[in-house]
Design an enzyme around this catalytic site. Structure first.
Site, PDB file in Angstrom:
ATOM      1  N   GLY A  46      37.405  40.248  35.855  1.00  0.00           N
ATOM      2  CA  GLY A  46      37.530  39.004  35.108  1.00  0.00           C
ATOM      3  C   GLY A  46      38.748  39.074  34.207  1.00  0.00           C
ATOM      4  CD  GLN A  51      40.857  39.794  28.659  1.00  0.00           C
ATOM      5  OE1 GLN A  51      40.344  39.131  29.549  1.00  0.00           O
ATOM      6  NE2 GLN A  51      40.739  41.103  28.607  1.00  0.00           N
ATOM      7  CB  CYS A  95      37.302  44.859  27.561  1.00  0.00           C
ATOM      8  SG  CYS A  95      38.266  43.377  27.213  1.00  0.00           S
ATOM      9  CG  LEU A  96      41.165  44.282  32.502  1.00  0.00           C
ATOM     10  CD1 LEU A  96      41.683  43.098  33.322  1.00  0.00           C
ATOM     11  CD2 LEU A  96      41.501  45.602  33.191  1.00  0.00           C
ATOM     12  CG  HIS A 137      33.337  40.746  29.139  1.00  0.00           C
ATOM     13  ND1 HIS A 137      33.213  42.070  28.756  1.00  0.00           N
ATOM     14  CD2 HIS A 137      34.676  40.500  29.122  1.00  0.00           C
ATOM     15  CE1 HIS A 137      34.423  42.565  28.512  1.00  0.00           C
ATOM     16  NE2 HIS A 137      35.329  41.636  28.737  1.00  0.00           N
ATOM     17  CD  GLU A 138      36.183  37.807  31.611  1.00  0.00           C
ATOM     18  OE1 GLU A 138      37.041  37.601  30.731  1.00  0.00           O
ATOM     19  OE2 GLU A 138      36.041  38.910  32.163  1.00  0.00           O
ATOM     20  CG  HIS A 141      37.634  37.928  26.347  1.00  0.00           C
ATOM     21  ND1 HIS A 141      38.268  38.790  25.481  1.00  0.00           N
ATOM     22  CD2 HIS A 141      37.264  38.687  27.409  1.00  0.00           C
ATOM     23  CE1 HIS A 141      38.268  40.018  26.005  1.00  0.00           C
ATOM     24  NE2 HIS A 141      37.653  39.986  27.176  1.00  0.00           N
TER      25      HIS A 141
HETATM   26  O1  GNR Z   1      37.203  44.412  34.703  1.00  0.00           O
HETATM   27  C1  GNR Z   1      36.260  44.259  33.926  1.00  0.00           C
HETATM   28  N1  GNR Z   1      35.086  44.885  34.185  1.00  0.00           N
HETATM   29  C2  GNR Z   1      33.914  44.634  33.489  1.00  0.00           C
HETATM   30  C3  GNR Z   1      32.860  45.509  33.656  1.00  0.00           C
HETATM   31  C4  GNR Z   1      31.681  45.289  33.018  1.00  0.00           C
HETATM   32  C5  GNR Z   1      31.519  44.186  32.213  1.00  0.00           C
HETATM   33  C6  GNR Z   1      32.554  43.302  32.028  1.00  0.00           C
HETATM   34  C7  GNR Z   1      33.756  43.518  32.669  1.00  0.00           C
HETATM   35  S1  GNR Z   1      35.058  42.379  32.461  1.00  0.00           S
HETATM   36  C8  GNR Z   1      36.423  43.438  32.703  1.00  0.00           C
HETATM   37  C9  GNR Z   1      37.718  42.663  32.686  1.00  0.00           C
HETATM   38  C10 GNR Z   1      37.917  42.041  31.329  1.00  0.00           C
HETATM   39  O2  GNR Z   1      38.235  42.640  30.345  1.00  0.00           O
HETATM   40  N2  GNR Z   1      37.686  40.757  31.232  1.00  0.00           N
HETATM   41  O3  GNR Z   1      37.800  40.142  30.044  1.00  0.00           O
HETATM   42 NI    NI Z   2      37.428  41.639  28.526  1.00  0.00          NI
END
Ligand code: GNR
Ligand code: NI
Length: 173
Positions: A46, A51, A95-96, A137-138, A141
């Site tokens: 995601g 980001q 999270c990236l 999670h997104e 953000h």
């Molecule tokens: O790549 C991602 N893997 C992930 C693994 C578990 C829960 C959420 C994520 S999202 C993350 C990419 C990211 O930071 N998206 O905002």
């Molecule tokens: Ni993230």
């Protein structure tokens, strides 16, 4: 198409409430393409617009992980949760914007989301498993929230200090 640099926590742009998108323009289409390319390159499942420094309510995701399976790129504009399961699920999240740090976060196991697609049409779907975790999670953000904001202050502080150090080392080269 182009790969955009991903902001690393702590960054004030990752803490902002993002603004709704007023209309699906060619610029939004280009942004979504770039975000998908950036997400696949990372690689991640995601990526939310803040980001890459764009404070708008848009995220992309593709939680198909099996090798050789058809990719399923999704673009969600102005996403909202319209229903969430009572049943919860705990997933080890990353999270990236917080590279190489992982922690367990508990969230509803499934959620129904409503959003606007790149075609400008209203869409709705129920997400489960990793899709549900990722979508929440997104959406976080877009509200200036990171997965570490679900943790206690001590764990969050440890991770933030590591990221401050990582950014300092990166700046020195
Ligand atoms: O790549 C991602 N893997 C992930 C693994 C578990 C829960 C959420 C994520 S999202 C993350 C990419 C990211 O930071 N998206 O905002
Ligand atoms: Ni993230």
């Amino acid at each position: 198409m182009s790969i955009k640099p991903i902001l690393i926590h702590p960054d004030p742009r990752l803490k902002k409430l993002c603004a709704p998108i007023e209309g699906v323009s060619p610029e939004i289409g280009k942004l979504a393409e770039d975000m998908l390319e950036t997400m696949y390159d990372a690689p991640g499942v995601g990526l939310a617009a803040p980001q890459v420094g764009v404070l708008k309510r848009l995220f992309v995701m593709d939680c198909v992980k099996e090798e050789g399976a058809e990719p399923r790129p999704m673009v969600l504009i102005n996403p909202e949760i319209i229903a969430a399961s009572e049943e919860m699920n705990t997933y080890e999240e990353g999270c990236l914007s917080i590279p190489e740090q992982y922690a367990e976060v508990t969230r509803p196991r499934s959620v129904t989301m409503r959003w606007i697609g790149l075609d400008g049409k209203l869409q709705e779907a129920e997400f489960d498993g990793l899709w549900a975790t990722c979508a929440q999670h997104e959406l976080d953000h877009l509200n200036g929230k990171l997965f570490i904001d679900h943790l206690g202050a001590i764990k969050r502080g440890m991770i933030t200090r590591k990221m401050v150090k990582l950014k300092r080392d990166q700046a020195r080269g």
